[in-house]
Motif scaffolding. Structure first.
Motif, PDB file in Angstrom:
ATOM      1  N   THR A  40       0.822  -1.197   0.000  1.00 20.73           N
ATOM      2  CA  THR A  40       0.000   0.000   0.000  1.00 20.73           C
ATOM      3  C   THR A  40       0.863   1.257   0.000  1.00 20.73           C
ATOM      4  O   THR A  40       1.747   1.407   0.839  1.00 20.73           O
ATOM      5  N   PRO A  41       0.628   2.177  -0.930  1.00 19.12           N
ATOM      6  CA  PRO A  41       1.405   3.422  -0.940  1.00 19.12           C
ATOM      7  C   PRO A  41       0.862   4.396   0.086  1.00 19.12           C
ATOM      8  O   PRO A  41      -0.268   4.287   0.528  1.00 19.12           O
ATOM      9  N   SER A  42       1.660   5.350   0.456  1.00 19.12           N
ATOM     10  CA  SER A  42       1.137   6.463   1.234  1.00 19.12           C
ATOM     11  C   SER A  42       0.429   7.389   0.263  1.00 19.12           C
ATOM     12  O   SER A  42       0.950   7.696  -0.800  1.00 19.12           O
ATOM     13  N   ILE A  43      -0.778   7.811   0.617  1.00 20.29           N
ATOM     14  CA  ILE A  43      -1.574   8.622  -0.296  1.00 20.29           C
ATOM     15  C   ILE A  43      -1.131  10.069  -0.212  1.00 20.29           C
ATOM     16  O   ILE A  43      -1.119  10.666   0.855  1.00 20.29           O
ATOM     17  N   GLN A  44      -0.777  10.623  -1.348  1.00 18.94           N
ATOM     18  CA  GLN A  44      -0.337  12.007  -1.402  1.00 18.94           C
ATOM     19  C   GLN A  44      -1.060  12.725  -2.532  1.00 18.94           C
ATOM     20  O   GLN A  44      -1.318  12.142  -3.570  1.00 18.94           O
ATOM     21  N   PRO A  45      -1.418  13.969  -2.316  1.00 17.95           N
ATOM     22  CA  PRO A  45      -2.063  14.718  -3.399  1.00 17.95           C
ATOM     23  C   PRO A  45      -1.154  14.823  -4.614  1.00 17.95           C
ATOM     24  O   PRO A  45       0.052  15.014  -4.487  1.00 17.95           O
ATOM     25  N   SER A  46      -1.731  14.659  -5.792  1.00 12.62           N
ATOM     26  CA  SER A  46      -0.964  14.817  -7.010  1.00 12.62           C
ATOM     27  C   SER A  46      -0.664  16.294  -7.237  1.00 12.62           C
ATOM     28  O   SER A  46      -1.507  17.146  -6.999  1.00 12.62           O
ATOM     29  N   PRO A  47       0.546  16.624  -7.696  1.00  4.27           N
ATOM     30  CA  PRO A  47       0.857  18.029  -7.971  1.00  4.27           C
ATOM     31  C   PRO A  47      -0.098  18.648  -8.990  1.00  4.27           C
ATOM     32  O   PRO A  47      -0.286  19.854  -9.016  1.00  4.27           O
ATOM     33  N   ALA A  48      -0.733  17.792  -9.820  1.00  2.93           N
ATOM     34  CA  ALA A  48      -1.579  18.308 -10.893  1.00  2.93           C
ATOM     35  C   ALA A  48      -2.889  18.896 -10.401  1.00  2.93           C
ATOM     36  O   ALA A  48      -3.607  19.506 -11.163  1.00  2.93           O
ATOM     37  N   TRP A  49      -3.220  18.688  -9.110  1.00  2.00           N
ATOM     38  CA  TRP A  49      -4.529  19.185  -8.671  1.00  2.00           C
ATOM     39  C   TRP A  49      -4.439  20.539  -7.985  1.00  2.00           C
ATOM     40  O   TRP A  49      -5.392  20.993  -7.382  1.00  2.00           O
ATOM     41  N   SER A  50      -3.336  21.229  -8.115  1.00  2.00           N
ATOM     42  CA  SER A  50      -3.220  22.569  -7.538  1.00  2.00           C
ATOM     43  C   SER A  50      -4.330  23.472  -8.039  1.00  2.00           C
ATOM     44  O   SER A  50      -4.689  23.475  -9.208  1.00  2.00           O
ATOM     45  N   ALA A  51      -4.892  24.252  -7.116  1.00  2.00           N
ATOM     46  CA  ALA A  51      -6.009  25.139  -7.463  1.00  2.00           C
ATOM     47  C   ALA A  51      -5.547  26.477  -8.019  1.00  2.00           C
ATOM     48  O   ALA A  51      -6.322  27.416  -8.109  1.00  2.00           O
ATOM     49  N   THR A  52      -4.270  26.566  -8.388  1.00  3.41           N
ATOM     50  CA  THR A  52      -3.745  27.823  -8.906  1.00  3.41           C
ATOM     51  C   THR A  52      -4.574  28.307 -10.095  1.00  3.41           C
ATOM     52  O   THR A  52      -4.888  27.543 -11.003  1.00  3.41           O
ATOM     53  N   ALA A  53      -4.942  29.571 -10.058  1.00  2.13           N
ATOM     54  CA  ALA A  53      -5.651  30.246 -11.141  1.00  2.13           C
ATOM     55  C   ALA A  53      -7.115  29.832 -11.274  1.00  2.13           C
ATOM     56  O   ALA A  53      -7.804  30.318 -12.170  1.00  2.13           O
ATOM     57  N   LEU A  54      -7.600  28.943 -10.390  1.00  2.00           N
ATOM     58  CA  LEU A  54      -9.014  28.614 -10.439  1.00  2.00           C
ATOM     59  C   LEU A  54      -9.813  29.746  -9.819  1.00  2.00           C
ATOM     60  O   LEU A  54      -9.408  30.331  -8.822  1.00  2.00           O
ATOM     61  N   PRO A  55     -10.957  30.067 -10.389  1.00  2.00           N
ATOM     62  CA  PRO A  55     -11.729  31.208  -9.886  1.00  2.00           C
ATOM     63  C   PRO A  55     -12.424  30.897  -8.568  1.00  2.00           C
ATOM     64  O   PRO A  55     -12.572  29.744  -8.175  1.00  2.00           O
ATOM     65  N   SER A  56     -12.834  31.937  -7.886  1.00  3.39           N
ATOM     66  CA  SER A  56     -13.676  31.795  -6.705  1.00  3.39           C
ATOM     67  C   SER A  56     -15.132  31.829  -7.166  1.00  3.39           C
ATOM     68  O   SER A  56     -15.508  32.626  -8.016  1.00  3.39           O
ATOM     69  N   VAL A  57     -15.933  30.945  -6.612  1.00  2.00           N
ATOM     70  CA  VAL A  57     -17.345  30.891  -6.979  1.00  2.00           C
ATOM     71  C   VAL A  57     -18.191  30.949  -5.716  1.00  2.00           C
ATOM     72  O   VAL A  57     -17.778  30.482  -4.652  1.00  2.00           O
ATOM     73  N   GLY A  58     -19.354  31.526  -5.829  1.00  4.25           N
ATOM     74  CA  GLY A  58     -20.254  31.643  -4.692  1.00  4.25           C
ATOM     75  C   GLY A  58     -21.407  30.661  -4.786  1.00  4.25           C
ATOM     76  O   GLY A  58     -21.438  29.787  -5.658  1.00  4.25           O
ATOM     77  N   VAL A  59     -22.360  30.801  -3.900  1.00 10.34           N
ATOM     78  CA  VAL A  59     -23.537  29.946  -3.883  1.00 10.34           C
ATOM     79  C   VAL A  59     -24.346  30.166  -5.157  1.00 10.34           C
ATOM     80  O   VAL A  59     -24.436  31.288  -5.667  1.00 10.34           O
ATOM     81  N   ALA A  60     -24.908  29.109  -5.675  1.00 10.07           N
ATOM     82  CA  ALA A  60     -25.707  29.198  -6.897  1.00 10.07           C
ATOM     83  C   ALA A  60     -26.858  30.180  -6.709  1.00 10.07           C
ATOM     84  O   ALA A  60     -27.399  30.315  -5.608  1.00 10.07           O
ATOM     85  N   PRO A  61     -27.243  30.884  -7.762  1.00  9.05           N
ATOM     86  CA  PRO A  61     -28.265  31.927  -7.630  1.00  9.05           C
ATOM     87  C   PRO A  61     -29.641  31.360  -7.319  1.00  9.05           C
ATOM     88  O   PRO A  61     -29.946  30.201  -7.617  1.00  9.05           O
ATOM     89  N   SER A  62     -30.486  32.196  -6.719  1.00  8.64           N
ATOM     90  CA  SER A  62     -31.880  31.830  -6.515  1.00  8.64           C
ATOM     91  C   SER A  62     -32.647  32.111  -7.796  1.00  8.64           C
ATOM     92  O   SER A  62     -32.078  32.564  -8.792  1.00  8.64           O
ATOM     93  N   GLY A  63     -33.926  31.863  -7.778  1.00 10.06           N
ATOM     94  CA  GLY A  63     -34.724  32.115  -8.972  1.00 10.06           C
ATOM     95  C   GLY A  63     -34.719  30.927  -9.918  1.00 10.06           C
ATOM     96  O   GLY A  63     -34.190  29.854  -9.615  1.00 10.06           O
ATOM     97  N   ARG A  64     -35.281  31.118 -11.078  1.00 12.54           N
ATOM     98  CA  ARG A  64     -35.400  30.046 -12.070  1.00 12.54           C
ATOM     99  C   ARG A  64     -34.095  29.911 -12.848  1.00 12.54           C
ATOM    100  O   ARG A  64     -33.645  30.852 -13.482  1.00 12.54           O
TER     101      ARG A  64
END
Length: 445
Positions: free
Chosen positions: A48-72
């Protein structure tokens, strides 16, 4: 936040049942749901390997998002995260099987199992969780307790109640087919720290096909160790379970397919057995309702008639609206058919004529809204590869297709299977191998 899974038939597989299962498979072809468990990868016997995050999943440059809007909601704007899912090993270790992702009221939770399990009760595999408030930025949580499990795979479902989260781990399907039985449960209040549940003996020895959660608590459905006695369990916290009494005067000779929990109580789906005047064994799709899990009544299901085989499921649209879908097989005519009903209270059901093809058991809900997300072939059998089809589902089961913009997921030779989850910011889609993730942010009128 997840829909109810298809239940398992607890009796020996007969030609009629086999035909019914094939009919269901044909109806659901082309749609891979979030709680569909893929076939586990073969074991290589490596440590069994030790589980480590892959370098490829860095959140660099990903936008910030808020709660989905209300309404239709009228559309979805897709964000391609473009990274490998956290927890995937980078040293060539086995993944058993692939990452799974689920939504809840505070975000999203994912799981990945790596390594190899043994049949000696001492798994070499490790399973861990990750959590995200928005589906883009992830935090690695703890390793889950998998001791004593002969097989280890990522949880096939995760459900929520006011008490918190319940992750459902399954073993492999038996030789008679059907979905695999529940092998382990874990509870959490934050999606990062998980505690293994000590199951009561009647639950642990049973074949438990489905587990659901909602504002009333948790409910599980299956068949006891004898392979014949149909069973339902309820729980308020996911840790203490009690088997409820299913009076023969109300349920009769029946098979349970599944159970759902919502604001109005509990609904059990199944089929009642009977012998017609010619001596043929027939089944009638049936539903039962209870406000507390103790006192049950059989619902009137308009249009439900005896047939050779039937498979009935209940899916939550929101905390007060339910859909029942019956897939049936007539041995005399050699024809399969589908019937759909809707209910606002779990007791009174109304048939839905000319139902949309987007109404499948693969509907995602957060208790307030519902979204159908399917492969192009599920919406149109003649369709080829292309973008997933997304639509909102209203209380009355009317469907409104959502327009899509951005770089979204599409069925292709390199991504034929996927899982999805519905959370506060929108809907996350994860490729089966975990190498691509998208967040669909709803847009309102």
């Amino acid at each position: 936040m997840q829909h109810v899974s298809l239940g398992t038939h607890s009796r020996p597989v007969t030609p009629r049942l086999a035909a019914a299962i094939l009919a269901v498979a044909a109806i659901l072809a082309g749609c891979t749901a979030a709680n569909t468990s893929p076939t586990p990868a073969s074991s290589s016997g490596r440590a069994t390997p030790s589980i480590q995050p892959s370098p490829a999943w860095s959140a660099t440059a990903l936008p910030s998002v808020g709660v989905a809007p209300s309404g239709r909601w009228t559309g979805i704007k897709w964000i391609n995260a473009g990274f490998v899912f956290p927890l995937l090993p980078t040293n060539g270790a086995d993944v058993v099987p692939y990452p799974t992702v689920f939504g809840w009221s505070k975000g999203f939770v994912g799981f990945t199992a790596t390594g190899a399990a043994t049949t000696s009760g001492s798994p070499k595999a490790t399973m861990a969780a990750v959590e995200s408030p928005d589906g883009l930025h992830w935090t690695v949580g703890q390793t889950l307790d998998v001791s004593g499990l002969d097989t280890v795979e990522s949880p096939a479902s995760m459900v929520e109640s006011p008490a918190g989260l319940l992750a459902v781990g399954r073993g492999f399907a038996g030789t008679c087919g059907g979905p695999p039985s529940v092998a382990a449960l874990w509870t959490s209040t934050d999606g990062l720290s998980w505690s293994r549940v000590t199951l009561p003996a009647d639950f642990a020895d049973a074949t438990v096909a489905t587990v659901d959660g909602g504002s009333t608590g948790f409910v599980a459905a299956g068949v006891l160790k004898d392979g014949t006695t149909q069973a339902i369990w309820t729980s308020k916290d996911g840790r203490s379970w009690r088997q409820v009494r299913l009076a023969s005067s109300v349920f009769g000779d029946f098979d349970v397919a599944g159970a759902a929990v919502f604001g109005g109580g509990y609904v059990v789906s199944g089929a009642v057995h009977m012998v017609d005047g010619c001596g043929l064994n027939m089944v009638t799709p049936s539903l039962w309702w209870s406000v507390d899990g103790d006192s049950w009544t059989r619902d009137a299901l308009p249009g439900a008639v005896p047939t050779s085989s039937a498979w009935l499921t209940v899916t939550k649209i929101n905390d007060h609206s339910l859909m029942a879908l019956s897939s049936e097989w007539n041995e005399t005519t050699q024809l399969s058919s589908q019937r759909i009903w809707v209910s606002a209270d779990g007791k009174v059901w109304r048939p839905v004529d000319s139902a949309s093809k987007l109404l499948t058991p693969s509907i995602f809900t957060d208790g307030k809204r519902a979204i159908s997300l399917v492969s192009p072939g599920a919406a149109d059998p003649t369709a080829g590869d292309g973008p997933l089809v997304a639509a909102t589902v209203a209380d009355d089961l009317s469907v409104a297709t959502l327009g899509q913009t951005g770089d979204g997921p599409a069925i292709s030779p390199t991504m034929s299977s996927w899982s999805a989850a519905f959370g506060p910011t929108g809907i996350v889609v994860l490729s089966l191998d975990g190498t691509n993730l998208w967040l669909g942010v709803p847009t309102a009128a």
